[in-house]
Write a protein that holds these residues in place. Structure first.
Motif, PDB file in Angstrom:
ATOM      1  N   UNK A  39     -11.764  32.656  -4.660  1.00  0.00           N
ATOM      2  CA  UNK A  39     -10.344  32.763  -4.328  1.00  0.00           C
ATOM      3  C   UNK A  39      -9.814  31.446  -3.768  1.00  0.00           C
ATOM      4  N   UNK A  40     -10.670  30.723  -3.056  1.00  0.00           N
ATOM      5  CA  UNK A  40     -10.241  29.466  -2.452  1.00  0.00           C
ATOM      6  C   UNK A  40      -9.934  28.397  -3.509  1.00  0.00           C
ATOM      7  N   UNK A  41     -10.388  28.625  -4.763  1.00  0.00           N
ATOM      8  CA  UNK A  41     -10.107  27.678  -5.843  1.00  0.00           C
ATOM      9  C   UNK A  41      -8.730  27.915  -6.462  1.00  0.00           C
ATOM     10  N   UNK A  60     -11.854  29.282 -19.143  1.00  0.00           N
ATOM     11  CA  UNK A  60     -11.476  28.596 -17.922  1.00  0.00           C
ATOM     12  C   UNK A  60     -12.559  28.753 -16.844  1.00  0.00           C
ATOM     13  N   UNK A  61     -13.077  29.963 -16.712  1.00  0.00           N
ATOM     14  CA  UNK A  61     -14.104  30.210 -15.699  1.00  0.00           C
ATOM     15  C   UNK A  61     -15.383  29.453 -16.017  1.00  0.00           C
ATOM     16  N   UNK A  62     -15.767  29.465 -17.296  1.00  0.00           N
ATOM     17  CA  UNK A  62     -16.980  28.746 -17.712  1.00  0.00           C
ATOM     18  C   UNK A  62     -16.806  27.257 -17.471  1.00  0.00           C
ATOM     19  N   UNK A  63     -15.646  26.719 -17.855  1.00  0.00           N
ATOM     20  CA  UNK A  63     -15.389  25.300 -17.685  1.00  0.00           C
ATOM     21  C   UNK A  63     -15.401  24.915 -16.209  1.00  0.00           C
ATOM     22  N   UNK A  72     -10.310  37.217 -12.184  1.00  0.00           N
ATOM     23  CA  UNK A  72     -10.902  35.883 -12.153  1.00  0.00           C
ATOM     24  C   UNK A  72     -12.110  35.850 -11.210  1.00  0.00           C
ATOM     25  N   UNK A  73     -11.983  36.550 -10.091  1.00  0.00           N
ATOM     26  CA  UNK A  73     -13.081  36.564  -9.117  1.00  0.00           C
ATOM     27  C   UNK A  73     -14.327  37.223  -9.697  1.00  0.00           C
ATOM     28  N   UNK A 102       0.405  34.661  -9.625  1.00  0.00           N
ATOM     29  CA  UNK A 102      -0.528  35.572 -10.302  1.00  0.00           C
ATOM     30  C   UNK A 102      -0.511  36.943  -9.640  1.00  0.00           C
ATOM     31  N   UNK A 103      -0.630  37.977 -10.454  1.00  0.00           N
ATOM     32  CA  UNK A 103      -0.744  39.315  -9.894  1.00  0.00           C
ATOM     33  C   UNK A 103      -2.096  39.443  -9.195  1.00  0.00           C
TER      34      UNK A 103
END
Length: 499
Positions: A38-40, A1-4, A31-32, A23-24
């Motif tokens: 975070x704004x995404x 997901x991050x790569x995409x 993810x960060x 999300x926890x």
């Protein structure tokens, strides 16, 4: 997901990640660290408040001073990634620090060791989760009872009440909604059009797919299949069946414009599965779920006669077969060693593997190394990568092994093994008999052992196999993956231009 996400942004798209379930904070932090902003990240529940950015930027020192004053405690102590503040009445506050230790994202309150509440922070508090302790045997189990989502002025934007596995969502006007209904409102508020692209990822919760698929005539829907959609008999400990994870997507495939799998082989199998079950066959594209950031070459000589296995410590990976293969290879060449890296998913299984190594007096040459954060830097220390997994939908570890120039040995099973191993050119694929799935030490381990010794004993072959692995891995560099996404999006772009 991050790569995409990174690829799509580089292609000029604005990307938002939607979390149907809150999300926890620790997940957001993860993810960060992978490069997402975070704004995404947009949570369905928090979208009902005016706090939309999860960036942990609240002042740590001011918060610690406030906590000490509130709890009437002048002392604080630092633990790993945490500041602990204790009060005399049994209440303790745990301030969870960000990885750089300069900020915090959560405060956990306990009383006499039992959870009371957890406050989640961005630049200010945005949510509170409340718990009650339920006694189970000799232990108290924390049971989630309610959660508040706040506006910036401190008013409550949404209340969640939990009753077992069910939740009730209450808005400030008193209206109540279950999980499905709340998500339906959220999707309506998005105002999706044919200019938007909805990419469905990991359908763990089916309620999130329903309102999106029902709008397929209003927007564009792409579904990404990360794992196997159909388990063959003898290739899964679960048996033979159409994956429950993707059942809903397959059944309602007529509402999906494009399905994405990681390999051409799975594309063919998916088309066959949909046809056999009488489901619609949408456009199916093979785009790898991951890519390599670079090819990695060893800075120093690889450890001689070394084999590595990198896999989650999980019975489905059949790591006991890896161990038996090395035990047998070691009988042919006593200098062969094996290191196993991976997160422990099943502690009982790990104990079984440890005993297996001990019973065969193999602890001097077979080692369980545990989990590593930066595993990509480990491969190039070794000469051979060994996998006995019965099925890798793509095989990220296989890709990383090839990208580090390792010879690869595995079973001749779909999909990843056949993608990254060219038999006799960069490694070997050993035929597998599905009737052997229940055996602790199947005959395949003898063949795997011989393949390993064959590679390790021939320096010229090892070099040739290493070079071919690098050549295979070149197809999985970022520019190759970006090109596949660009080609996928081209028809949608053309349709938008015609609007």
């Amino acid at each position: 997901m991050c790569v995409r996400t990174d690829i799509l942004e580089n292609l000029g798209y604005e990307v938002k990640l939607i979390f149907p379930v809150p999300p926890y904070p620790r997940d957001l932090m993860l993810y960060a660290t992978k490069g997402l902003r975070y704004s995404q990240m947009l949570g369905v529940h928090s979208s009902f408040s005016d706090i939309r950015d999860y960036t942990p930027s609240a002042d740590l020192q001011d918060t610690l001073a406030w906590l000490k004053k509130m709890l009437r405690c002048s002392e604080e102590r630092f633990e790993k990634n945490c500041v602990v503040i204790k009060a005399g009445n049994g209440i303790t506050a745990y301030v969870r620090l960000t990885p750089d230790q300069k900020g915090f994202y959560e405060i956990l309150y306990t009383k006499n060791g039992r959870y009371l509440r957890v406050d989640s922070y961005a630049d200010t508090i945005y949510a509170s989760t409340f718990y009650a302790s339920k006694k189970n045997a000799e232990k108290y189990i924390a049971e989630k009872k309610a959660r508040y989502f706040y506006n910036r002025d401190g008013s409550i934007a949404l209340t969640q009440v939990f009753r077992g596995k069910q939740e009730i969502n209450i808005l400030p006007d008193g209206s109540t909604y279950n999980q499905d209904q709340l998500f339906e409102i959220f999707v309506d508020r998005l105002g999706l059009t044919k200019r938007d692209m909805v990419i469905l990822d990991r359908p763990v919760r089916l309620f999130s797919a329903k309102p999106l698929l029902s709008r397929c005539d209003q927007t564009n829907v792409i579904a990404v299949l990360h794992s196997e959609h159909f388990y063959q008999k003898g290739f899964s400990l679960f048996g033979e069946y159409l994956s429950q994870e993707y059942w809903y997507w397959c059944r309602y495939s007529k509402y999906i414009q494009t399905m994405i799998v990681s390999t051409e082989e799975q594309k063919s199998v998916l088309e066959e599965t949909l046809n056999e079950n009488g489901f619609a066959v949408p456009e199916i594209k093979a785009i790898p779920v991951m890519c390599l950031d670079q090819l990695r070459r060893p800075a120093v000589a690889r450890k001689k006669k070394s084999v590595v296995c990198i896999a989650r410590i999980n019975p489905h990976k059949k790591i006991e077969w890896t161990i038996y293969a090395i035990i047998k290879a070691h009988e042919l060449d006593p200098e062969i060693t094996l290191d196993i890296y991976g997160e422990c998913i099943d502690n009982k299984y790990k104990q079984f593997l440890e005993k297996l190594i001990e019973d065969h007096h193999a602890s001097e040459y077979i080692m369980l190394k545990g989990y590593r954060d930066h595993v990509a830097d480990i491969y190039q220390q070794y000469e051979v990568f060994l996998t006995t997994s019965l099925g890798e939908t793509f095989g990220i570890t296989l890709m990383e092994a090839a990208g580090s120039g390792l010879a690869i040995v595995g079973l001749d099973v779909r999909y990843g093994n056949r993608l990254f191993v060219e038999d006799g050119k960069n490694g070997y694929l050993v035929p597998y008999d599905p009737s052997h799935i229940g055996l602790e030490c199947p005959p395949e381990t003898d063949a795997l052992a011989r393949c390993i010794v064959d590679i390790i004993s021939d320096e010229g072959k090892r070099r040739s196999f290493s070079q071919r692995s690098y050549e295979i891995a070149e197809k999985y560099l970022p520019e190759q993956m970006a090109g596949k996404w660009k080609n996928l999006m081209a028809p949608y772009e053309a349709a938008i231009e015609r609007m």
